[in-house]
Structure formats: structure tokens, C-alpha cells
Design an enzyme around this catalytic site. Structure first.
Site, short mmCIF file in Angstrom:
data_model
loop_
_atom_site.label_atom_id
_atom_site.label_comp_id
_atom_site.label_asym_id
_atom_site.label_seq_id
_atom_site.Cartn_x
_atom_site.Cartn_y
_atom_site.Cartn_z
N GLU A 167 0.80 -1.22 0.00
CA GLU A 167 0.00 0.00 0.00
C GLU A 167 0.84 1.29 0.00
OE1 GLU A 167 -4.08 -1.72 2.05
OE2 GLU A 167 -2.94 -0.19 3.12
N GLU A 350 -5.92 -8.07 0.15
CA GLU A 350 -6.57 -7.78 1.43
C GLU A 350 -8.02 -7.41 1.18
OE1 GLU A 350 -4.79 -4.81 3.97
OE2 GLU A 350 -2.76 -5.57 3.62
#
Length: 438
Positions: A167, A350
Site C-alpha cells: 500500500e 486484502e
């Protein structure tokens, strides 16, 4: 849970995700200090000043935790390595105890038939490197390349997949512009440079691994589906700006060798000189791409400095994080990532829900999580049916953990953790997934 493994393509991988600082217990095994330790020790940054010193004590309990992954019928365990555990000063002397831990961890996955999916960096910058500017310093790409080389030399022969950085938006924007994560800055120049240097470090890391023959290399980006808060042109522009700095900055950097005009509007004076020269390194071929998805954002215009945009509360049901539940955004994000990435396999690396889970009579009834996952599995199947090369789906997270600035309040796990006794209790969602994957 109203789905089964048979509804997905043959060979589709199901897994669970975790990250090092959130579960391991950073006080153990000779790990060096990180900027998260400093951030948490500063009043007002983290709920109750909680930190990852003990966390879930995965450092000592990893065998028990991997038994849960295997017993749940999962194929992949996505984990991360701690830079400061392996290189306490960020460069130089290796901490043998820390590297040995990851050696044992990977072997334990393989012993249980699990595919080890490694992420090299999940937000814990060694303090010694933070003192030298961290992600704002262009040298971070070389420091990260050194760390990559250490991990690859020791573990690379047994890793199923590797992604350099989890991320990058959180590493860059959330941490340097919003100040919500370490190092806790609110500085547009620092943000522009950090976001570019994250991609530069990604490129150097891929280059190092390719040079050593490492296979199955990818990238992991977080997406939030952006929509205007109303029908006005100003709201549409706000959504475009949000979409630019959260979603498109990184995928356009990696897959197109450019940054969105809507972001350059604010970043252009602050990016490093001749930053365009770095795109040949940033745009190296990837074998797969991962998407982390949780919610959408409704965007409205604001006055003042760029980005002239804010988020407003939406009308949909929300998780404990206050995030709207919007499976359509997962479908749309997968379709869009496919357009950027081409025909390489995609993974949902995720996806999950935070809820106020409690143990009652030895069990945890987390029906909202079951409903959430079921709806998002359906969105994933829809994308597959329309030609998206989705190859796997990893739930966040295996177990309740340290949720960064929110401390230990927000529980995302399929397994409940009592943070006093550290007892693990599989939740109803864990058992439902186990049945679905059998």
C-alpha cells in the site's frame, strides 16, 4: 457462507494476510527501533499510546498460528518481513536472530503445505533511516535494495511470491500528508517526494530480485472506489482528484510511466528534479498485481489549497471503522486494475471487516463479517465471469492485531485474540470459510 471453492476457477488460491509489526511483537528477537515506535510514544498519535511491542506474540506462537491457517483450508499465507528486525540500523549488520526467525517461519509454512507470499515492507521504517529522511530521501531506494538482497539471499528459494511494498499510498500520503501514520507529517513537499521514492524503491527491489532469479514478483496497491458526493461538476472534479492521488498515481506510475495530471496540479513544484527519468526503473515488468480493497469514498469540493477535496459520510451500512460496505467498488476496481495491468494475474491481497467481536461461551458470532465476505466474494466472481484474470483472494486478517494508530480496538481477524492472555479463538467466520473451502 453461501459460496464454495468449486465456484471459483481451478487452482484459485485462497489465503489470509497479516503484517509483521501488527502481530509479531517487535520487542523480541533483537529488532531495532522503528518510526512506528517513535510515533506511538508521542502523545495523541495512537489510541492509549498502544504499540507493537508484544502485539499477538506471533514471534513465539507462529506455529500455533500457522496451524490455524492450514486447518482453515487456506492455500496461501501472506506475511511481511520487518526491515528493522533483519537490519536494526536499516543497512549494514544483519541481526541473525531476526533473519533466522523468518527462515523458521517460511519453513513452517511449507511444512503445512502453505504457499509463502512475502511482502518486504509493511510500514515499519528503521529509526536510523527515518533519522536520515526516510522516504523523503532518494537514497531510500538503495537502502531498500540492500534489505531486499538480504531477504532474497536467505529466503528467496522458498518464497512463492514477493511484493516489495504494501500500500504505497499509506506509506506516502497517509503518513506524510494526512499525518495519520508514522512519521506523522503534514507536508505536501515531503508527500510528493515520499510517493515518488516509494515507487523508485519498488523498482530497485524488483530489479534486485530479478537479478537473483527470484520469480513471481508483484506489487500491492490499495484502492478505494471514488464517487462524487452529488451531481455537481465541482464534486466530479473532487472525486477525480481523490482517485488520482489514491488510486491512479501508483498504477499509472508502474504500468504507464507517468503520473495523473490531477495530481501533478499539486505535486509538480515538489517532485524531485528530473523525476521522469526514473520511470524506466519504476515500470519494470511484474508477474502479478495485488489489490487491497475495503470501501468507497464520496468526495466533495473544498476551498483553499490543493487538493480542493474532502470526503463526506455516505448513506450505506458501515463497518466499525466507519467505512461504507460497498462490494460494487471491488468489482469496479478489479475491472479497472485489469485495464492497467493487462493479462497478468490479479490477486485480492486484502479484504475484510472490523467489528466489535467478543467471546461468549467460548465462541465468537461475527455474522457481519460473514455477510461482508460473502458479498465481496460474489463481486469477485462477477469480475472473473467478465474476464478479469483474478487468481486468488486473501482475507484481512488471520487474527485480531495492532491496528496502527487505532491500537487494539478494531478487530479484523478471522481468529479472536485476547490481548491480555493472548488466547486465540476462531470466530464463526473462520469456521464458515473452513467449510466453504473444504
Amino acid at each position: 457462507m453461501n459460496f464454495s471453492r468449486s465456484q471459483f476457477p481451478e487452482g484459485f488460491d485462497f489465503g489470509v494476510s497479516t503484517s509483521s509489526y501488527q502481530i509479531e511483537g517487535h520487542d523480541f528477537g533483537g529488532a531495532g527501533p522503528t518510526h512506528w515506535d517513535t510515533f506511538a510514544a508521542t502523545p495523541g498519535n495512537v489510541v492509549r499510546a498502544e504499540h507493537g511491542g508484544r502485539a499477538c506474540d506471533h514471534y513465539h506462537r507462529y506455529r500455533e498460528d500457522l496451524d490455524l491457517v492450514a486447518a482453515g483450508g487456506f492455500d496461501v499465507y501472506r506475511f511481511s518481513t520487518s526491515w528493522a528486525r533483519v537490519l536494526p540500523e536499516g543497512t549494514g549488520q544483519v541481526n541473525a536472530e531476526g533473519l533466522d526467525f523468518y527462515d523458521r517461519l517460511v519453513d513452517a509454512m511449507l511444512e503445512r503445505g502453505l504457499k509463502p507470499a512475502a511482502t518486504l515492507y509493511h510500514w515499519e521504517m528503521p529509526s536510523a533511516l527515518a533519522d536520515r529522511g526516510g522516504w523523503m530521501n532518494r537514497d531510500v531506494a538503495s537502502w531498500f535494495a540492500e534489505f531486499t538482497e538480504v531477504i532474497t539471499d536467505r529466503l528467496g528459494d522458498r518464497l512463492w511470491s514477493v511484493a516489495p511494498i504494501n500500500e504505497p499510498w499509506c506509506v506516502g500520503w497517509m503518513s506524510h500528508f494526512l499525518g495519520h501514520h508514522a512519521p506523522g507529517l503534514r507536508d505536501i513537499r515531503a508527500t510528493a517526494r515520499a510517493m515518488h521514492h516509494v515507487l523508485l524503491a519498488h523498482g530497485r527491489s524488483i530489479e534486485v530480485m530479478r537479478g537473483k532469479g527470484q520469480e513471481n514478483l508483484g506489487a500491492v496497491f490499495n484502492f478505494e472506489w471514488a464517487e462524487p458526493a452529488d451531481d455537481s461538476p465541482e464534486a466530479a472534479r473532487a472525486a477525480q482528484t481523490f482517485d488520482g492521488y489514491l488510486n491512479r498515481f501508483f498504477v499509472e506510475g508502474v504500468f504507464r510511466g507517468r503520473y495523473p495530471d490531477s495530481v501533478l496540479e499539486g505535486f509538480a513544484p515538489h517532485l524531485p528534479e528530473n523525476y521522469q527519468d526514473d520511470f524506466p526503473l519504476i515500470t519494470q515488468k511484474l508477474d502479478w498485481c495485488g489489490l487491497n480493497y475495503y470501501t468507497r469514498k464520496l468526495c466533495a469540493p473544498t476551498d483553499g489549497a490543493w487538493p480542493h477535496q474532502t470526503e463526506v459520510e455516505g448513506p450505506l451500512p458501515k463497518t466499525l471503522m466507519g467505512w461504507e460496505i460497498y462490494p460494487e467498488g471491488l468489482y469496479q476496481s478489479l475491472k479497472r486494475l485489469h485495464e492497467y495491468a493487462g493479462d497478468i494475474p490479479l490477486y485480492i491481497t486484502e479484504n475484510g471487516l472490523a467489528s466489535p467481536d467478543v467471546v461468549k461461551d467460548g465462541a465468537v458470532d461475527d455474522q457481519p463479517r460473514i455477510d461482508y465476505l460473502e458479498a465481496h466474494f460474489a463481486a469477485a466472481r462477477r469480475a472473473i465471469d467478465e474476464g478479469v484474470p483474478l487468481a486468488g483472494y486473501f482475507v484481512w486478517s488471520l487474527m485480531d492485531n495492532y491496528e496502527w494508530a487505532l491500537g487494539y480496538e478494531k478487530r479484523f481477524g478471522l481468529v479472536h485474540v485476547d490481548f491480555d492472555s493472548l488466547e486465540r479463538t476462531p470466530k464463526a467466520s473462520y469456521h464458515a470459510l473452513k467449510r466453504a473451502l473444504a
